[in-house]
Design a protein around this motif. Structure first.
Motif, mmCIF file in Angstrom:
data_model
loop_
_atom_site.group_PDB
_atom_site.id
_atom_site.type_symbol
_atom_site.label_atom_id
_atom_site.label_comp_id
_atom_site.label_asym_id
_atom_site.label_seq_id
_atom_site.Cartn_x
_atom_site.Cartn_y
_atom_site.Cartn_z
ATOM 1 N N ALA A 146 1.313 -1.227 0.158
ATOM 2 C CA ALA A 146 -0.236 0.375 0.255
ATOM 3 C C ALA A 146 0.993 0.766 -0.051
ATOM 4 N N ARG A 147 2.305 1.592 1.064
ATOM 5 C CA ARG A 147 2.424 2.346 0.741
ATOM 6 C C ARG A 147 3.568 2.920 -0.558
ATOM 7 N N LEU A 148 3.900 1.742 -1.071
ATOM 8 C CA LEU A 148 4.730 1.939 -1.817
ATOM 9 C C LEU A 148 3.698 2.192 -3.211
ATOM 10 N N ALA A 149 2.658 1.166 -2.902
ATOM 11 C CA ALA A 149 1.252 2.434 -4.361
ATOM 12 C C ALA A 149 1.217 3.919 -4.443
ATOM 13 N N VAL A 150 1.888 4.083 -2.748
ATOM 14 C CA VAL A 150 1.079 5.322 -2.991
ATOM 15 C C VAL A 150 2.613 5.910 -3.405
ATOM 16 N N LEU A 151 3.368 6.235 -3.096
ATOM 17 C CA LEU A 151 4.569 6.827 -3.675
ATOM 18 C C LEU A 151 5.290 6.619 -5.014
ATOM 19 N N LEU A 152 4.424 5.774 -5.553
ATOM 20 C CA LEU A 152 4.873 5.142 -7.485
ATOM 21 C C LEU A 152 3.543 5.758 -7.628
ATOM 22 N N ALA A 153 2.086 5.873 -7.196
ATOM 23 C CA ALA A 153 1.333 7.050 -7.456
ATOM 24 C C ALA A 153 1.996 8.818 -7.296
ATOM 25 N N VAL A 154 2.819 8.825 -6.553
ATOM 26 C CA VAL A 154 2.807 10.959 -6.614
ATOM 27 C C VAL A 154 3.564 11.010 -7.788
ATOM 28 N N HIS A 155 4.913 9.934 -7.255
ATOM 29 C CA HIS A 155 5.952 9.899 -8.256
ATOM 30 C C HIS A 155 5.254 10.069 -9.831
ATOM 31 N N GLY A 156 4.794 9.087 -9.821
ATOM 32 C CA GLY A 156 4.007 9.028 -11.805
ATOM 33 C C GLY A 156 3.232 10.883 -11.731
ATOM 34 N N ILE A 157 2.793 10.810 -10.829
ATOM 35 C CA ILE A 157 2.499 12.413 -11.173
ATOM 36 C C ILE A 157 3.271 13.422 -11.155
ATOM 37 N N VAL A 158 4.082 13.286 -10.169
ATOM 38 C CA VAL A 158 5.369 14.708 -9.947
ATOM 39 C C VAL A 158 6.205 14.304 -11.596
ATOM 40 N N TRP A 159 6.442 13.331 -12.152
ATOM 41 C CA TRP A 159 7.578 13.159 -13.511
ATOM 42 C C TRP A 159 6.256 13.513 -14.493
ATOM 43 N N THR A 160 5.142 13.434 -14.309
ATOM 44 C CA THR A 160 3.927 13.668 -15.392
ATOM 45 C C THR A 160 4.929 15.069 -16.101
ATOM 46 N N ILE A 161 4.130 15.901 -14.973
ATOM 47 C CA ILE A 161 4.236 17.413 -14.430
ATOM 48 C C ILE A 161 5.439 17.765 -14.818
ATOM 49 N N ALA A 162 6.316 17.282 -13.903
ATOM 50 C CA ALA A 162 7.479 17.616 -15.096
ATOM 51 C C ALA A 162 8.017 17.466 -16.045
ATOM 52 N N SER A 163 7.957 16.983 -16.487
ATOM 53 C CA SER A 163 8.018 16.531 -17.771
ATOM 54 C C SER A 163 7.704 17.609 -19.076
ATOM 55 N N ALA A 164 6.463 18.098 -18.776
ATOM 56 C CA ALA A 164 5.352 18.701 -18.829
ATOM 57 C C ALA A 164 5.975 20.375 -18.804
ATOM 58 N N LEU A 165 5.916 20.233 -17.373
ATOM 59 C CA LEU A 165 6.802 21.984 -17.555
ATOM 60 C C LEU A 165 7.972 21.559 -18.018
ATOM 61 N N TYR A 166 9.378 20.999 -18.014
ATOM 62 C CA TYR A 166 10.568 20.777 -19.661
ATOM 63 C C TYR A 166 10.700 21.082 -20.295
ATOM 64 N N ARG A 167 9.399 20.437 -20.794
ATOM 65 C CA ARG A 167 8.988 20.067 -22.278
ATOM 66 C C ARG A 167 7.989 20.354 -22.506
ATOM 67 N N SER A 168 8.305 21.550 -24.030
ATOM 68 C CA SER A 168 7.148 22.555 -24.721
ATOM 69 C C SER A 168 6.276 21.379 -26.014
ATOM 70 N N ASN A 169 7.493 20.528 -26.181
ATOM 71 C CA ASN A 169 6.604 19.376 -27.701
ATOM 72 C C ASN A 169 7.359 17.727 -27.024
ATOM 73 N N LEU A 170 7.274 17.267 -28.009
ATOM 74 C CA LEU A 170 7.480 15.567 -27.635
ATOM 75 C C LEU A 170 8.765 15.509 -28.106
ATOM 76 N N ASP A 171 9.357 14.057 -29.020
ATOM 77 C CA ASP A 171 10.601 14.287 -28.663
ATOM 78 C C ASP A 171 11.766 14.906 -29.844
ATOM 79 N N TRP A 172 12.555 15.698 -29.790
ATOM 80 C CA TRP A 172 13.003 16.335 -31.479
ATOM 81 C C TRP A 172 12.859 15.085 -32.575
ATOM 82 N N ALA A 173 13.141 14.110 -32.672
ATOM 83 C CA ALA A 173 13.071 13.539 -33.690
ATOM 84 C C ALA A 173 11.987 12.262 -33.816
ATOM 85 N N GLY A 174 10.781 13.143 -33.178
ATOM 86 C CA GLY A 174 10.231 12.437 -33.837
ATOM 87 C C GLY A 174 9.108 11.253 -34.039
ATOM 88 N N ASP A 175 9.627 10.373 -32.796
ATOM 89 C CA ASP A 175 9.471 9.181 -32.881
ATOM 90 C C ASP A 175 7.629 9.151 -31.996
#
Length: 526
Positions: free
Chosen positions: A24-53
Motif C-alpha cells: 500500500a505504501r509503495l503504491a502511494v509513493l509510485l502514484a505520487v512519483h508518476g504524477i510528479v514526473w508527468t508534471i515535470a515533463s510537461a514543465l520542461y518540454r513544450s513539445n514531444l521528442d525532437w526526432a519525432g519518434d
C-alpha cells in the motif's frame, strides 16, 4: 541470512503483514512519483521528442499492423491503445511514458521479492525509480524505452520458473520473452543474458534442462507467430532496416573496445542516483555500504545467483557489440539494470547492513521538490533561449492545417503526408483518426494505398525551406501551394514565426501524378 534468498512463498507466513502494508505504501509513493514526473515533463518540454519518434509511434499504432518497416509492433500498439482512452495531448503522452516506466519498476519489485522481504523489495524498486534511466531518459517513449517495462517482468518470470519449475511458470516465462521480442529485437541480449545466468549456476542450469522449458519455447513462438508471419509476407523489412543500421555504425574492434569502456562508465553514472538513494537509507554505515555496492560489480562471490542475473545481460550486450562491431549507444543498455538494486540490497543484507525505511518519505519528498523546481527552471530557460524543440509550433500547425482543410473541402481529413514530423503532428493532434502516408516511400506505410489517397484526398504539409517535400507534393497533387504562418507561446514567451506550405487534394479529385512520378520528380534526399 541464507533464508533471505528462498522463494517468497516460503516466507509468506512470516512477512505477509509487512507485505500488505508495504504494498500500500509503495503504491502511494509510485502514484505520487508518476504524477510528479508527468508534471515535470510537461514543465520542461513544450513539445514531444525532437526526432519525432513519439509521433511516429502513434501513426504506426493506429494502423494496428503485425509489424512495421523499422521495428516490431508492441510499442506502437501500446501507444494506439493508450490514445483510445486519453486525449491527444503532450501531457497524456508523457503520462504514457511514465506509466511504462512505473510498470517496469513494479517488475523490479516483483523480481526483488523472489529474493528479499517485502520492504527491501520495495526499496529496490524505488532506488531504480529515481535514476535517470526510469525518469528523464524514459520520457521519450519508443522502441528502446518500452523495454523498461518488458525486461524486468521477463526476468521475474524467468526467476519464478527457476525457483518453482512449474508448467505455468514456464509458459509465463516464454510469453514474457515473446513480448520482449515484440518490443524490440534487441531483447535477444536479455534472453542471452538470462541464459548465461541460468547456465552459470548449476541448480538453475538443471531447471533449464528440464522438459518444462520446452513449454516456454512454445509460448514464445505463439506470441511471436503473427509478427513472424508478417515478416515473411512483407519480405523481412525490419531485418533489412537493422542490417542497414549496423552497416552505418560498424566500427573497428579497438574502437568497439573503447566504446565499451565509455559505455560502462556511463552506465555506472546513470546508476549513481540509485546508489545515493540506498546510501541515504544506510545511515552511519553508508561508507561500508558504498564499498560493498561498488565491489559488487566485479565480485561474484558476494552473491553469485544475483550477480549473474544483474550482470549477465551487460556481458551479453558487450559480446554482441564485439561480434557485430557495433557502436554501443548508452541508451540501448539502460534497460539491463533490472536486477542491480536487488543485488545491492542482498549484498548489504548478507553483510549485516540495515536500512532505515523511515527516511524514505523525506528522501522522496526532497527528490520530488528538486525535480519540479529543476524542470520548471529548465523549461523556462529553454523558452528564453529559443531552444529549437521549444520553438516548433506543432500543435498550432496542426490546428492551422485542419482549418485550411475545412475551408477548402467539405469532407473530413483522413490522410496527411509531407515532412514526417510536421505531417504526423497533424495526425496526432487531430480530433479523429488520420493516417500518415509516406509519398516518397509508400512501402513504409502499406496500410494506405494510392487508391485510398485518391478516394479520400490528402493534405500535404511541408516546411517552407524543404523544396524536396514541396516538389513531391506538387507533382502528386497537381494543386497550387498554400502558405501558412504559425507560432507558439510558451512560458508567456512568443516564439518566432514558422512558415509552412500546404497542398490540398480534395477527396475524389484526380491527382496530378502517380507515386512513381512524384518520387522521380523529387530530388533524392541526401
Amino acid at each position: 541470512m541464507a533464508e533471505i534468498f528462498l522463494p517468497s512463498y516460503f516466507r509468506a507466513g512470516r512477512d505477509s503483514a509487512d507485505a500488505e502494508t508495504g504494498t500500500a505504501r509503495l503504491a502511494v509513493l509510485l502514484a505520487v512519483h508518476g504524477i510528479v514526473w508527468t508534471i515535470a515533463s510537461a514543465l520542461y518540454r513544450s513539445n514531444l521528442d525532437w526526432a519525432g519518434d513519439m509521433l511516429e509511434n502513434y501513426t504506426w499504432g493506429i494502423a494496428w499492423q503485425a509489424g512495421y518497416h523499422k521495428h516490431p509492433p508492441l510499442f506502437a500498439w501500446m501507444t494506439a491503445a493508450w490514445f483510445t482512452v486519453f486525449p491527444h495531448t503532450d501531457v497524456a503522452y508523457f503520462a504514457l511514458s511514465v506509466a511504462n516506466a512505473l510498470l517496469g519498476v513494479c517488475g523490479v519489485v516483483a523480481l526483488a521479492h523472489r529474493f528479499l522481504p517485502a520492504r527491501e523489495a520495495a526499496v529496490a524498486g524505488l532506488a531504480l525509480a529515481v535514476s535517470p534511466i526510469y525518469t528523464t531518459l524514459a520520457i521519450k517513449f519508443n522502441a528502446n524505452t518500452v523495454l523498461l517495462s518488458l525486461w524486468p517482468w521477463t526476468a521475474y518470470f524467468f526467476v519464478r520458473y527457476i525457483q518453482t519449475g512449474t508448467r505455468k511458470a514456464a509458459l509465463a516465462m516464454g510469453a514474457a520473452a515473446g513480448l520482449a521480442m515484440l518490443g524490440k529485437y534487441f531483447s535477444v541480449a536479455l534472453l542471452v543474458g538470462l541464459l548465461l545466468a541460468g547456465w552459470a549456476r548449476p541448480a538453475w542450469r538443471a531447471r533449464l534442462l528440464q522438459p518444462q522449458a520446452l513449454l516456454a519455447v512454445m509460448a514464445g513462438a505463439i506470441v511471436l507467430w503473427p509478427h513472424m508471419r508478417w515478416l515473411v509476407d512483407h519480405g523481412m523489412p525490419t531485418f533489412a532496416y537493422a542490417r542497414d543500421r549496423m552497416h552505418e555504425i560498424a566500427r573497428p574492434l579497438p574502437a568497439v573496445a573503447a566504446d565499451m569502456a565509455v559505455y560502462g562508465l556511463v552506465q555506472v553514472a546513470y546508476l549513481l542516483p540509485s546508489m545515493a538513494f540506498v546510501l541515504l537509507l544506510a545511515g552511519h554505515a553508508r561508507g561500508r555500504a558504498a564499498k560493498l555496492m561498488l565491489h559488487g560489480y566485479v565480485r561474484r562471490s558476494l552473491q553469485r545467483d544475483l550477480w549473474w542475473l544483474a550482470m549477465g545481460t551487460f556481458l551479453a550486450i558487450c559480446a554482441l557489440a564485439m561480434v557485430t562491431r557495433t557502436h554501443l549507444s548508452s541508451l540501448w543498455g539502460n534497460t539491463q539494470w533490472f536486477a542491480i538494486t536487488v543485488f545491492w540490497l542482498a549484498v548489504l543484507a548478507n553483510a549485516g547492513v540495515r536500512l532505515d525505511m523511515r527516511r524514505i518519505p523525506v528522501v522522496m519528498a526532497v527528490y520530488w521538490a528538486l525535480t519540479l523546481a529543476l524542470s520548471a527552471g529548465g523549461g523556462y530557460l529553454k523558452a528564453v533561449h529559443h531552444d529549437r524543440l521549444a520553438m516548433e509550433p506543432r500543435q498550432a500547425l496542426a490546428r492551422a492545417a485542419h482549418d485550411a482543410w475545412d475551408r477548402g473541402t467539405a469532407q473530413p481529413l483522413r490522410i496527411v503526408a509531407g515532412n514526417d514530423k510536421e505531417a504526423r503532428a497533424v495526425s496526432f493532434y487531430a480530433r479523429e483518426r488520420i493516417h500518415y502516408w509516406d509519398v516518397l516511400d509508400p512501402a513504409a506505410t502499406p496500410w494506405v494505398t494510392e487508391a485510398d489517397v485518391r478516394r479520400e484526398g490528402v493534405l500535404f504539409v511541408c516546411r517552407d525551406d524543404d523544396a524536396h517535400c514541396q516538389r513531391a507534393a506538387s507533382s502528386f497533387s497537381g494543386e497550387e501551394p498554400m502558405t501558412i504562418t504559425v507560432h507558439k507561446t510558451t512560458w508567456g514567451i512568443r516564439m518566432p514565426e514558422r512558415h509552412y506550405v500546404l497542398f490540398l487534394l480534395p477527396p475524389g479529385k484526380p491527382a496530378g501524378a502517380d507515386v512513381t512520378t512524384a518520387r522521380m520528380t523529387a530530388p533524392v534526399a541526401p
